[in-house]
Motif scaffolding. Sequence first.
Motif, PDB file in Angstrom:
ATOM      1  N   MET A   1      47.438  43.157  36.159  1.00 28.88           N
ATOM      2  CA  MET A   1      46.319  42.249  36.047  1.00 28.88           C
ATOM      3  C   MET A   1      45.149  42.974  35.371  1.00 28.88           C
ATOM      4  O   MET A   1      44.931  44.149  35.581  1.00 28.88           O
ATOM      5  N   LYS A   2      44.434  42.219  34.557  1.00 22.87           N
ATOM      6  CA  LYS A   2      43.228  42.723  33.916  1.00 22.87           C
ATOM      7  C   LYS A   2      42.066  41.841  34.363  1.00 22.87           C
ATOM      8  O   LYS A   2      42.265  40.675  34.669  1.00 22.87           O
ATOM      9  N   ARG A   3      40.872  42.414  34.371  1.00 19.97           N
ATOM     10  CA  ARG A   3      39.675  41.669  34.798  1.00 19.97           C
ATOM     11  C   ARG A   3      38.631  41.679  33.684  1.00 19.97           C
ATOM     12  O   ARG A   3      38.458  42.682  32.995  1.00 19.97           O
ATOM     13  N   PHE A   4      37.924  40.562  33.582  1.00 22.20           N
ATOM     14  CA  PHE A   4      36.864  40.386  32.601  1.00 22.20           C
ATOM     15  C   PHE A   4      35.729  39.627  33.288  1.00 22.20           C
ATOM     16  O   PHE A   4      35.909  39.046  34.345  1.00 22.20           O
ATOM     17  N   ILE A   5      34.583  39.596  32.649  1.00 28.31           N
ATOM     18  CA  ILE A   5      33.466  38.759  33.080  1.00 28.31           C
ATOM     19  C   ILE A   5      33.149  37.829  31.914  1.00 28.31           C
ATOM     20  O   ILE A   5      32.973  38.284  30.780  1.00 28.31           O
ATOM     21  N   ASP A   6      33.098  36.504  32.179  1.00 30.24           N
ATOM     22  CA  ASP A   6      32.814  35.572  31.088  1.00 30.24           C
ATOM     23  C   ASP A   6      31.310  35.466  30.838  1.00 30.24           C
ATOM     24  O   ASP A   6      30.504  36.083  31.541  1.00 30.24           O
ATOM     25  N   ASP A   7      30.936  34.668  29.836  1.00 30.16           N
ATOM     26  CA  ASP A   7      29.514  34.585  29.463  1.00 30.16           C
ATOM     27  C   ASP A   7      28.652  33.880  30.508  1.00 30.16           C
ATOM     28  O   ASP A   7      27.436  33.909  30.425  1.00 30.16           O
ATOM     29  N   ASN A   8      29.281  33.261  31.513  1.00 31.68           N
ATOM     30  CA  ASN A   8      28.533  32.668  32.621  1.00 31.68           C
ATOM     31  C   ASN A   8      28.448  33.612  33.818  1.00 31.68           C
ATOM     32  O   ASN A   8      27.935  33.238  34.868  1.00 31.68           O
ATOM     33  N   GLY A   9      29.000  34.824  33.661  1.00 27.79           N
ATOM     34  CA  GLY A   9      28.979  35.792  34.741  1.00 27.79           C
ATOM     35  C   GLY A   9      30.109  35.633  35.746  1.00 27.79           C
ATOM     36  O   GLY A   9      30.113  36.285  36.791  1.00 27.79           O
ATOM     37  N   ASN A  10      31.083  34.763  35.432  1.00 26.17           N
ATOM     38  CA  ASN A  10      32.212  34.542  36.329  1.00 26.17           C
ATOM     39  C   ASN A  10      33.289  35.602  36.136  1.00 26.17           C
ATOM     40  O   ASN A  10      33.556  36.029  35.008  1.00 26.17           O
ATOM     41  N   LEU A  11      33.915  35.983  37.228  1.00 24.25           N
ATOM     42  CA  LEU A  11      35.073  36.875  37.165  1.00 24.25           C
ATOM     43  C   LEU A  11      36.243  36.112  36.562  1.00 24.25           C
ATOM     44  O   LEU A  11      36.503  34.965  36.930  1.00 24.25           O
ATOM     45  N   VAL A  12      36.941  36.756  35.625  1.00 23.13           N
ATOM     46  CA  VAL A  12      38.154  36.200  35.015  1.00 23.13           C
ATOM     47  C   VAL A  12      39.263  37.212  35.237  1.00 23.13           C
ATOM     48  O   VAL A  12      39.120  38.381  34.871  1.00 23.13           O
ATOM     49  N   GLU A  13      40.349  36.768  35.855  1.00 28.46           N
ATOM     50  CA  GLU A  13      41.499  37.635  36.100  1.00 28.46           C
ATOM     51  C   GLU A  13      42.663  37.162  35.242  1.00 28.46           C
ATOM     52  O   GLU A  13      43.008  35.984  35.265  1.00 28.46           O
ATOM     53  N   LEU A  14      43.251  38.088  34.500  1.00 32.44           N
ATOM     54  CA  LEU A  14      44.382  37.789  33.623  1.00 32.44           C
ATOM     55  C   LEU A  14      45.658  38.315  34.257  1.00 32.44           C
ATOM     56  O   LEU A  14      45.762  39.502  34.569  1.00 32.44           O
ATOM     57  N   PHE A  15      46.618  37.416  34.443  1.00 25.73           N
ATOM     58  CA  PHE A  15      47.912  37.754  35.028  1.00 25.73           C
ATOM     59  C   PHE A  15      48.998  37.589  33.975  1.00 25.73           C
ATOM     60  O   PHE A  15      48.859  36.795  33.045  1.00 25.73           O
ATOM     61  N   PHE A  16      50.075  38.299  34.144  1.00 26.29           N
ATOM     62  CA  PHE A  16      51.215  38.194  33.227  1.00 26.29           C
ATOM     63  C   PHE A  16      52.410  37.666  34.015  1.00 26.29           C
ATOM     64  O   PHE A  16      53.457  38.287  34.088  1.00 26.29           O
ATOM     65  N   ASP A  17      52.213  36.498  34.608  1.00 28.79           N
ATOM     66  CA  ASP A  17      53.190  35.876  35.500  1.00 28.79           C
ATOM     67  C   ASP A  17      53.295  34.400  35.132  1.00 28.79           C
ATOM     68  O   ASP A  17      52.447  33.594  35.506  1.00 28.79           O
ATOM     69  N   GLU A  18      54.349  34.057  34.429  1.00 22.55           N
ATOM     70  CA  GLU A  18      54.514  32.690  33.930  1.00 22.55           C
ATOM     71  C   GLU A  18      54.735  31.674  35.050  1.00 22.55           C
ATOM     72  O   GLU A  18      54.597  30.471  34.842  1.00 22.55           O
ATOM     73  N   SER A  19      55.039  32.140  36.260  1.00 26.11           N
ATOM     74  CA  SER A  19      55.278  31.210  37.370  1.00 26.11           C
ATOM     75  C   SER A  19      53.984  30.665  37.969  1.00 26.11           C
ATOM     76  O   SER A  19      54.023  29.716  38.745  1.00 26.11           O
ATOM     77  N   ILE A  20      52.837  31.217  37.583  1.00 25.00           N
ATOM     78  CA  ILE A  20      51.556  30.701  38.083  1.00 25.00           C
ATOM     79  C   ILE A  20      51.347  29.305  37.505  1.00 25.00           C
ATOM     80  O   ILE A  20      51.451  29.096  36.292  1.00 25.00           O
ATOM     81  N   GLU A  21      51.050  28.357  38.372  1.00 27.83           N
ATOM     82  CA  GLU A  21      50.876  26.975  37.937  1.00 27.83           C
ATOM     83  C   GLU A  21      49.470  26.776  37.377  1.00 27.83           C
ATOM     84  O   GLU A  21      48.483  26.835  38.106  1.00 27.83           O
ATOM     85  N   ALA A  22      49.400  26.556  36.078  1.00 23.74           N
ATOM     86  CA  ALA A  22      48.116  26.390  35.395  1.00 23.74           C
ATOM     87  C   ALA A  22      47.808  24.909  35.197  1.00 23.74           C
ATOM     88  O   ALA A  22      48.708  24.099  35.003  1.00 23.74           O
ATOM     89  N   THR A  23      46.524  24.584  35.225  1.00 27.56           N
ATOM     90  CA  THR A  23      46.083  23.205  34.987  1.00 27.56           C
ATOM     91  C   THR A  23      45.542  23.020  33.574  1.00 27.56           C
ATOM     92  O   THR A  23      45.224  21.908  33.176  1.00 27.56           O
ATOM     93  N   HIS A  24      45.429  24.136  32.836  1.00 28.99           N
ATOM     94  CA  HIS A  24      44.939  24.119  31.464  1.00 28.99           C
ATOM     95  C   HIS A  24      45.847  24.999  30.606  1.00 28.99           C
ATOM     96  O   HIS A  24      46.506  25.906  31.125  1.00 28.99           O
ATOM     97  N   CYS A  25      45.831  24.746  29.300  1.00 29.90           N
ATOM     98  CA  CYS A  25      46.629  25.568  28.382  1.00 29.90           C
ATOM     99  C   CYS A  25      45.802  25.875  27.136  1.00 29.90           C
ATOM    100  O   CYS A  25      44.867  25.158  26.795  1.00 29.90           O
ATOM    101  N   LEU A  26      46.169  26.955  26.482  1.00 24.94           N
ATOM    102  CA  LEU A  26      45.521  27.373  25.245  1.00 24.94           C
ATOM    103  C   LEU A  26      46.590  27.918  24.325  1.00 24.94           C
ATOM    104  O   LEU A  26      47.465  28.673  24.767  1.00 24.94           O
ATOM    105  N   ALA A  27      46.527  27.544  23.058  1.00 27.94           N
ATOM    106  CA  ALA A  27      47.481  28.028  22.064  1.00 27.94           C
ATOM    107  C   ALA A  27      46.789  28.975  21.098  1.00 27.94           C
ATOM    108  O   ALA A  27      45.639  28.763  20.722  1.00 27.94           O
ATOM    109  N   ILE A  28      47.510  30.014  20.712  1.00 26.66           N
ATOM    110  CA  ILE A  28      47.102  30.872  19.601  1.00 26.66           C
ATOM    111  C   ILE A  28      48.168  30.637  18.529  1.00 26.66           C
ATOM    112  O   ILE A  28      49.196  31.300  18.488  1.00 26.66           O
TER     113      ILE A  28
END
Length: 153
Positions: free
Chosen positions: A1-28
């Motif tokens: 897991m990696k951690r970041f802080i977004d421009d609103n000051g919120n903690l953002v945690e990045l996981f590399f686990d495809e089984s996590i159920e996401a409610t949003h998606c983003l494409a590159i």
Amino acid sequence: MKRFIDDNGNLVELFFDESIEATHCLAIPIYNNKYVFTRHKTRGIEFPGGKVEAGETIIEALKREVFEETGGVVKTVEYLGTYKVHETRPFYKAVYHVELSDIEEKNDYLETKGPILFHSVEEIKETDKSRLLKDDCILYLYRKVNSRECNDE
């Protein structure tokens, strides 16, 4: 897991686990060796993505969002990671690297102005970028894709 802080000051945690159920998606997305972005009518240039609708899988939502916002037809999908934004109502967003087989011209791209292609995020003027293209977590995943693309040449 990696951690970041977004421009609103919120903690953002990045996981590399495809089984996590996401409610949003983003494409590159990539098409003809260029990254495919969309110009959101109010936010600026960003990668396509959005919310998963009722009854959709995350991949169905991803393909729909890419097509709605860019006219892009998804050929391949590769999972990159899922991040959690810790705000008042936390949410998970799954991010994918996609290759497009085609970009179809449309009359309506909904909340966006359609596709716009660049060789890199760095080509886009800072003032034209959505805050999403300035987000450290998204840029980390973009760089991950970009480094592989450069190595393939």
